[in-house]
Design an enzyme around this catalytic site. Structure first.
Site, PDB file in Angstrom:
ATOM      1  N   CYS A 115      13.897  10.985   6.153  1.00 47.20           N
ATOM      2  CA  CYS A 115      13.988  10.600   7.617  1.00 47.20           C
ATOM      3  C   CYS A 115      15.106  10.799   8.114  1.00 47.20           C
ATOM      4  O   CYS A 115      15.375  11.151   9.387  1.00 47.20           O
ATOM      5  CB  CYS A 115      13.428   9.178   7.637  1.00 47.20           C
ATOM      6  SG  CYS A 115      14.353   8.125   6.685  1.00 47.20           S
ATOM      7  N   GLU A 170       9.563   1.631  10.668  1.00 48.63           N
ATOM      8  CA  GLU A 170      10.676   2.478  10.301  1.00 48.63           C
ATOM      9  C   GLU A 170       9.990   4.068  10.303  1.00 48.63           C
ATOM     10  O   GLU A 170       9.068   4.382   9.478  1.00 48.63           O
ATOM     11  CB  GLU A 170      11.253   2.295   8.806  1.00 48.63           C
ATOM     12  CG  GLU A 170      12.038   1.230   8.419  1.00 48.63           C
ATOM     13  CD  GLU A 170      13.251   0.863   9.076  1.00 48.63           C
ATOM     14  OE1 GLU A 170      13.642   2.085   9.918  1.00 48.63           O
ATOM     15  OE2 GLU A 170      13.876   0.125   8.678  1.00 48.63           O
ATOM     16  N   GLU A 187       9.627  16.601  14.550  1.00 50.85           N
ATOM     17  CA  GLU A 187      10.340  16.421  13.441  1.00 50.85           C
ATOM     18  C   GLU A 187       9.572  17.421  12.367  1.00 50.85           C
ATOM     19  O   GLU A 187       8.550  17.873  12.266  1.00 50.85           O
ATOM     20  CB  GLU A 187       9.653  14.991  12.765  1.00 50.85           C
ATOM     21  CG  GLU A 187      10.536  14.652  11.517  1.00 50.85           C
ATOM     22  CD  GLU A 187       9.990  13.334  10.949  1.00 50.85           C
ATOM     23  OE1 GLU A 187       8.930  12.844  10.851  1.00 50.85           O
ATOM     24  OE2 GLU A 187      10.888  12.551  10.326  1.00 50.85           O
ATOM     25  N   LYS A 189       0.914  -1.245  -0.121  1.00 48.77           N
ATOM     26  CA  LYS A 189      -0.090   0.109  -0.231  1.00 48.77           C
ATOM     27  C   LYS A 189       0.786   1.376   0.029  1.00 48.77           C
ATOM     28  O   LYS A 189       1.558   1.740   1.018  1.00 48.77           O
ATOM     29  CB  LYS A 189      -0.862  -0.142   1.215  1.00 48.77           C
ATOM     30  CG  LYS A 189      -2.101   0.734   1.187  1.00 48.77           C
ATOM     31  CD  LYS A 189      -2.027   2.105   0.940  1.00 48.77           C
ATOM     32  CE  LYS A 189      -1.787   2.842   2.086  1.00 48.77           C
ATOM     33  NZ  LYS A 189      -1.765   4.315   1.816  1.00 48.77           N
TER      34      LYS A 189
HETATM   35  P1  NAD Z   1       2.279   8.909   7.353  1.00 47.43           P
HETATM   36  O1  NAD Z   1       2.450   8.346   8.607  1.00 47.43           O
HETATM   37  O2  NAD Z   1       1.304   9.970   7.161  1.00 47.43           O
HETATM   38  O3  NAD Z   1       1.892   7.567   6.052  1.00 47.43           O
HETATM   39  C1  NAD Z   1       2.628   6.643   5.883  1.00 47.43           C
HETATM   40  C2  NAD Z   1       1.717   5.623   5.100  1.00 47.43           C
HETATM   41  O4  NAD Z   1       0.925   5.021   6.160  1.00 47.43           O
HETATM   42  C3  NAD Z   1       0.988   6.065   4.056  1.00 47.43           C
HETATM   43  O5  NAD Z   1       0.938   5.185   2.794  1.00 47.43           O
HETATM   44  C4  NAD Z   1      -0.365   6.169   4.536  1.00 47.43           C
HETATM   45  O6  NAD Z   1      -1.308   6.066   3.628  1.00 47.43           O
HETATM   46  C5  NAD Z   1      -0.485   5.119   5.592  1.00 47.43           C
HETATM   47  N1  NAD Z   1      -1.354   5.282   6.617  1.00 47.43           N
HETATM   48  C6  NAD Z   1      -1.926   6.622   7.091  1.00 47.43           C
HETATM   49  N2  NAD Z   1      -2.778   6.167   8.111  1.00 47.43           N
HETATM   50  C7  NAD Z   1      -2.934   4.711   8.408  1.00 47.43           C
HETATM   51  C8  NAD Z   1      -3.508   3.879   9.130  1.00 47.43           C
HETATM   52  N3  NAD Z   1      -4.421   4.405  10.109  1.00 47.43           N
HETATM   53  N4  NAD Z   1      -3.265   2.463   9.061  1.00 47.43           N
HETATM   54  C9  NAD Z   1      -2.466   2.176   7.988  1.00 47.43           C
HETATM   55  N5  NAD Z   1      -1.686   2.871   7.190  1.00 47.43           N
HETATM   56  C10 NAD Z   1      -2.171   4.357   7.181  1.00 47.43           C
HETATM   57  O7  NAD Z   1       3.728   9.342   7.043  1.00 47.43           O
HETATM   58  P2  NAD Z   1       4.021  10.129   5.677  1.00 47.43           P
HETATM   59  O8  NAD Z   1       3.840  11.450   5.600  1.00 47.43           O
HETATM   60  O9  NAD Z   1       3.786   9.535   4.238  1.00 47.43           O
HETATM   61  O10 NAD Z   1       5.826   9.958   5.609  1.00 47.43           O
HETATM   62  C11 NAD Z   1       6.491  10.900   6.135  1.00 47.43           C
HETATM   63  C12 NAD Z   1       7.103  10.152   7.751  1.00 47.43           C
HETATM   64  O11 NAD Z   1       7.768   8.877   7.195  1.00 47.43           O
HETATM   65  C13 NAD Z   1       8.193  10.860   8.341  1.00 47.43           C
HETATM   66  O12 NAD Z   1       7.832  10.831   9.665  1.00 47.43           O
HETATM   67  C14 NAD Z   1       9.360  10.261   7.789  1.00 47.43           C
HETATM   68  O13 NAD Z   1      10.406  10.624   8.789  1.00 47.43           O
HETATM   69  C15 NAD Z   1       8.749   8.936   7.871  1.00 47.43           C
HETATM   70  N6  NAD Z   1      10.013   8.090   7.349  1.00 47.43           N
HETATM   71  C16 NAD Z   1      10.725   7.207   7.946  1.00 47.43           C
HETATM   72  C17 NAD Z   1      11.757   6.480   7.252  1.00 47.43           C
HETATM   73  C18 NAD Z   1      12.421   5.468   8.051  1.00 47.43           C
HETATM   74  O14 NAD Z   1      13.165   4.646   7.122  1.00 47.43           O
HETATM   75  N7  NAD Z   1      12.592   5.711   9.301  1.00 47.43           N
HETATM   76  C19 NAD Z   1      11.622   6.652   5.865  1.00 47.43           C
HETATM   77  C20 NAD Z   1      10.850   7.530   5.204  1.00 47.43           C
HETATM   78  C21 NAD Z   1      10.046   8.253   6.075  1.00 47.43           C
END
Ligand code: NAD
Length: 526
Positions: free
Chosen positions: A279, A245, A377, A172
């Site tokens: 990230c 992650e 963040e 997803k």
């Molecule tokens: P997000 O948490 O808003 O969304 C991530 C994913 O989760 C999306 O596909 C979203 O549709 C899905 N999602 C949202 N609500 C959900 C739910 N209730 N149940 C299941 N899935 C759900 O994050 P984002 O804005 O897409 O990404 C940015 C964040 O990701 C930042 O905090 C960044 O630091 C982190 N990130 C971490 C890493 C790592 O490797 N540690 C890498 C990249 C990004």
């Protein structure tokens, strides 16, 4: 054509993929509902057995094909990433396509020996007559939920490790970057990965929640701490194993002996690569007070030279942010910092003349840990710089965060840098480099504290995609074990002797233990 899930009702929820640089609509897609996500997982489970039976060598062969196809279409994939996520084309090539090509190289070179059956010799005398082996079996169906900031390299590296280990995958992707995920699906399917073995379900949070609640065997989630905590709570209800992650607030420590020119270039790149939406971005920069003025001036001067614009232009250094809500977070953090006394050295405002999602790369001085910019963040193009007086203070400031993804230490004395690195609470600490750890395919990627649980990438990322099974075969199946019923005083003494034989101090003690234990072999068992 990539596997997509469409729903037929006209009131199906839709998402629109947009180009963040121009606002142009790229495509409208229908979201998968609960039933469709469940059906995808059922199909994946049905296909997984045959996929596993193919064997690692055949699956590695498909990875080779994938690598060749990705290499051949590198420019097309990079352009798709830039169109949907906004980052400059060069970044799409280096931080996405190259990372995936090399992660594939790592799996091609190592999957076979990392996944093969391993003998587990026994040290204890009591179990010498048994043959132990460690098997690494796929979980079955792995659900992957991914973010928008690295829309290709994150889901691809996780997917390739899951697939080579014999799992089926249902991905997803972020609702902001679905088209890049469909490019990945197309490449994998064209390389020979069966359509049901790798499927993409398009949608927003509810589609992700449907995947989480479906019959998957493990979930690999990359995203924010907020969503990660919700995922972990839901997964706990059914003891679903998860890799999380999550976000970061990575510190950069510039020690007194650092090379100011190199460290300031690193700070500018580390803070503004992907418009700060990594990230592993440098989100907090701590500089020894003796260097502060010259370091901050160098950062400001280099930031002013950055060329902003559409990532499709090869001369662009920094592209747009992904969308308005992310710009608002950056704006709120910068305004909070300004209101609490931070000084803006450069930037500090939106750039509407370039487009709705552009925010000027910003360097802040006189920041404190009371400001949101140093605690939450930001995930945007801001480099806040703070002075420290001694090494102890630098370590304390670096560790004063709920996050622990990565960190970097900058010094001419590598040994000193490594000593300091060991004291920083983070999944990765780099000495004299930043962010490139994500592209080191051998290195595990993962955080501590609120930055997550588990690893992706490399050997340990591959280990997450399998469950260990211990297989034990007795070499003398017709012999009743020494420790079975019936017990009695003489057996108790024999066992004391056996313990002395193995763990007694000195030869005499052991020999006497052996004599007492010997009777146990002839002892009558039930
Ligand atoms: P997000 O948490 O808003 O969304 C991530 C994913 O989760 C999306 O596909 C979203 O549709 C899905 N999602 C949202 N609500 C959900 C739910 N209730 N149940 C299941 N899935 C759900 O994050 P984002 O804005 O897409 O990404 C940015 C964040 O990701 C930042 O905090 C960044 O630091 C982190 N990130 C971490 C890493 C790592 O490797 N540690 C890498 C990249 C990004």
């Amino acid at each position: 054509m990539a596997t997509e899930i469409h729903i037929s009702q006209s009131n199906a929820r839709k998402i629109t993929s947009l180009n963040p640089a121009t606002g142009e609509t790229l495509r409208e897609l229908e979201c998968a509902d609960v039933a469709q996500v469940q059906a995808a997982v059922v199909r994946a489970r049905a296909a997984q057995g045959t996929w596993f039976q193919l064997g690692v060598k055949r699956r590695v062969g498909l990875l080779r094909e994938f690598q060749a196809r990705l290499h051949a279409s590198k420019s097309q994939i990079a352009a798709a990433i830039t169109r949907e996520a906004g980052k400059p084309l060069a970044e799409a090539l280096v931080t996405e396509v190259l990372v995936v090509l090399d992660a594939t190289r790592f799996l091609i070179d190592n999957a076979w020996h990392l996944l093969r059956e391993e003998p587990l010799p026994h040290g204890s005398l009591a179990t010498k007559l048994k043959r132990g082996r460690l098997l690494r079996e796929p979980h079955g169906v792995i659900g992957i939920i991914s973010p928008w900031n690295y829309p290709f390299s994150i889901p691809a590296t996780e997917t390739l490790a899951a697939l080579v280990a014999g799992n089926a995958v249902v991905l997803k992707p972020s609702e902001l970057t679905p088209l890049v995920a469909l490019e990945l699906a197309e490449l994998l399917h064209a390389s020979g990965v069966p359509r049901d073995v790798f499927q993409v379900v398009i949608g927003e949070g509810p589609t992700g929640a449907a995947l989480l609640n479906s019959a998957i065997d493990k979930l690999v989630f990359t995203g924010s701490v907020r969503t990660g905590k919700r995922i972990a709570a839901a997964a706990a209800e059914r003891l679903l194993p998860v890799v999380l992650e999550l976000g970061g607030k990575d510190p950069m420590l510039v020690l007194q002996d650092a090379d100011i020119d190199v460290a300031s270039s690193a700070a500018v790149w580390g803070a503004f690569v992907n418009a700060g939406q990594a990230c592993l971005s440098i989100e907090r920069c701590y500089v020894h007070r003796s260097l502060f003025d010259s370091f901050a001036a160098a950062c400001a001067a280099k930031t002013k030279q950055l060329r902003l614009g559409n990532g499709m232009d090869a001369n662009t250094d920094v592209g747009p942010m992904i969308h308005e809500p992310q710009v608002q977070i950056v704006e709120a953090h910068v305004e909070d910092a300004k209101a609490r006394g931070a000084r803006v050295l450069v930037g500090g405002r939106r750039l509407p003349e370039l487009g709705a999602n552009f925010y000027a790369p910003t360097v802040l001085a006189e920041v404190t840990h009371e400001m949101r910019i140093m605690r939450e963040e930001t995930f945007g193009p801001v480099l806040p710089i703070m002075a420290f007086d001694d090494q102890e203070e630098a370590v304390r400031l670096a560790n004063d965060s709920e996050y622990g993804l990565a960190a970097s230490v900058w010094t001419r004395d590598a040994k000193r840098g490594e000593r300091l690195a060991r004291r920083i609470h983070a999944g990765t600490v780099m000495v004299n480099d930043v962010i490139s750890c994500f592209g080191i395919s051998e290195a595990p990627h993962g955080g501590v504290k609120a930055s997550g649980i588990g690893s992706t990438h490399g050997r340990f990322g591959l280990e997450e995609m399998v469950r260990l099974k211990y297989l034990d075969t007795d070499r003398v199946p017709r012999m009743k074990k020494l420790w079975w019923h019936a017990y009695g005083e003489s057996f108790r003494r024999q066992m004391e002797g056996f313990l002395d034989l193995q763990f007694g101090r000195g030869l005499m003690k052991r020999l006497s233990g052996a004599l007492r234990a010997a009777g146990a072999v002839r002892r009558k068992r039930l």
